[in-house]
Design a protein around this motif. Structure first.
Motif: not given
Length: 350
Positions: A337-345
């Motif tokens: 979840k955190a990695l996905a959020a960071e990928a979205e900026g």
């Protein structure tokens, strides 16, 4: 980012207990008398997703604890409330803490108890060696509390542990993580030059600007000199140093600290996230993002350290054998979840 340390003390603060020989002082009783006071934390900040501990074999954890108690030994893993204890004990490794479990210093980041220590246990070197042999260790880390009450700062006791351990386990590598031997440097260096470990480690803990608040009784330049002078005496022995981030330092101060350590001939570096042991300890200023740790490793490699490990859960003795052999630092465990959020900026953390 916090650049100063709070000094307010509540008017109704209780009178701290006095040190009694053999009695442990923790929390408020430990830190109440330091120069820059700690304000008890009301609500601790939420830990980010990268502050995670890998769980290992509960049976192995129990086995090691029983072995240590049988030999009347301490580990810094337990006494300092290290978050990596389940993983390290589960993997069959431990960092032995000699000279008792009471420290003569009052560092507000550390969970080891303060007070007036008991006399040294003359059987401890042999018991430590027998435990290393019994556990079948190929690499052992020996650390200690500060013992400002001893004329040599405890250096002879380190020598005794090294000698006993090498006698029973000649193929086991010994790393010692020593106190600063302040006021006793020359006598300590004389002893540890003659009987050398495989790695000489001393933690500088933080940047010089924060020393008065977080290392009362210690001196930044003295710690640097201890490392440099030992390397000058024993150039064949690896020197190592660790420190924490998240106490209020800036990124530029960390680079300057790394420059200082390189200039003082240190070979190996560890950098980890400070985690508050209790609400009476120094507060966490921020949780450092894994990307920042990576920048520290990149810089350390650039200026020529043999090994530099930097990460949220890195500690001085964490996988110390892997550090010694030059292996890469393990990447922090992150949630999808955190990695996905960071990928979205939407970068998380400080």
């Amino acid at each position: 980012m916090t650049t100063t340390v709070q000094t307010f003390v509540p008017a109704a603060a209780p009178k701290p207990k006095k040190a009694v020989k053999g009695e442990k002082l923790r929390g408020y009783d430990k830190v109440a008398r330091i120069p820059i006071k700690v304000i008890p934390t009301v609500e601790a900040p939420k830990k980010p997703d990268w502050i995670r501990v890998k769980m290992s074999s509960p049976a192995e954890v129990d086995r090691i604890k029983k072995t240590l108690r049988k030999q009347k030994l301490y580990t810094v893993c337990e006494e300092a409330a290290c978050p990596n204890l389940p993983q390290c004990f589960g993997d069959g490794t431990a960092t032995f803490m000699i000279m008792g479990d009471i420290c003569t210093r009052r560092c507000p980041f550390c969970d080891v108890a303060h007070g007036r220590p008991n006399e040294l246990d003359k059987d401890e070197p042999r018991n430590t060696a027998e435990t290393i042999q019994g556990l079948g260790l190929k690499y052992a880390v020996i650390t200690s509390v500060d013992r400002d009450d001893l004329k040599d700062g405890g250096a002879q006791h380190f020598v005794d542990v090294i000698n006993e351990s090498k006698a029973l386990s000649p193929n086991c590598l010994i790393e010692i993580l020593v106190p600063d031997f302040r006021g006793r440097m020359e006598v300590a260096l004389d002893l540890l030059t003659e009987t050398a470990p495989d790695v000489f480690n001393h933690n500088i803990e933080t940047v010089p600007r924060l020393y008065k608040a977080f290392r009362p009784g210690s001196d930044y330049q003295h710690s640097l000199d201890l490392l440099k002078h030992y390397k000058a005496r024993r150039p064949d022995i690896a020197t190592k140093c660790g420190f924490m981030v998240g106490l209020g330092e800036t990124e530029e101060e960390v680079y300057a600290l790394l420059d200082d350590l390189k200039a003082h001939d240190v070979d190996m570096i560890t950098i980890g996230q400070y985690l508050q042991p209790s609400k009476n300890h120094a507060p966490v200023d921020r949780y450092v993002h894994p990307d920042e740790f990576q920048r520290y490793m990149d810089y350390g490699r650039k200026i020529g350290f043999f090994s530099i490990w930097a990460g949220p859960m890195v500690r001085s003795s964490y996988f110390a054998d892997r550090q010694y052999y030059g292996e890469d630092c393990p990447a922090p465990v992150r949630s999808k979840k955190a990695l996905a959020a960071e990928a979205e900026g939407k970068k998380l953390g400080c």
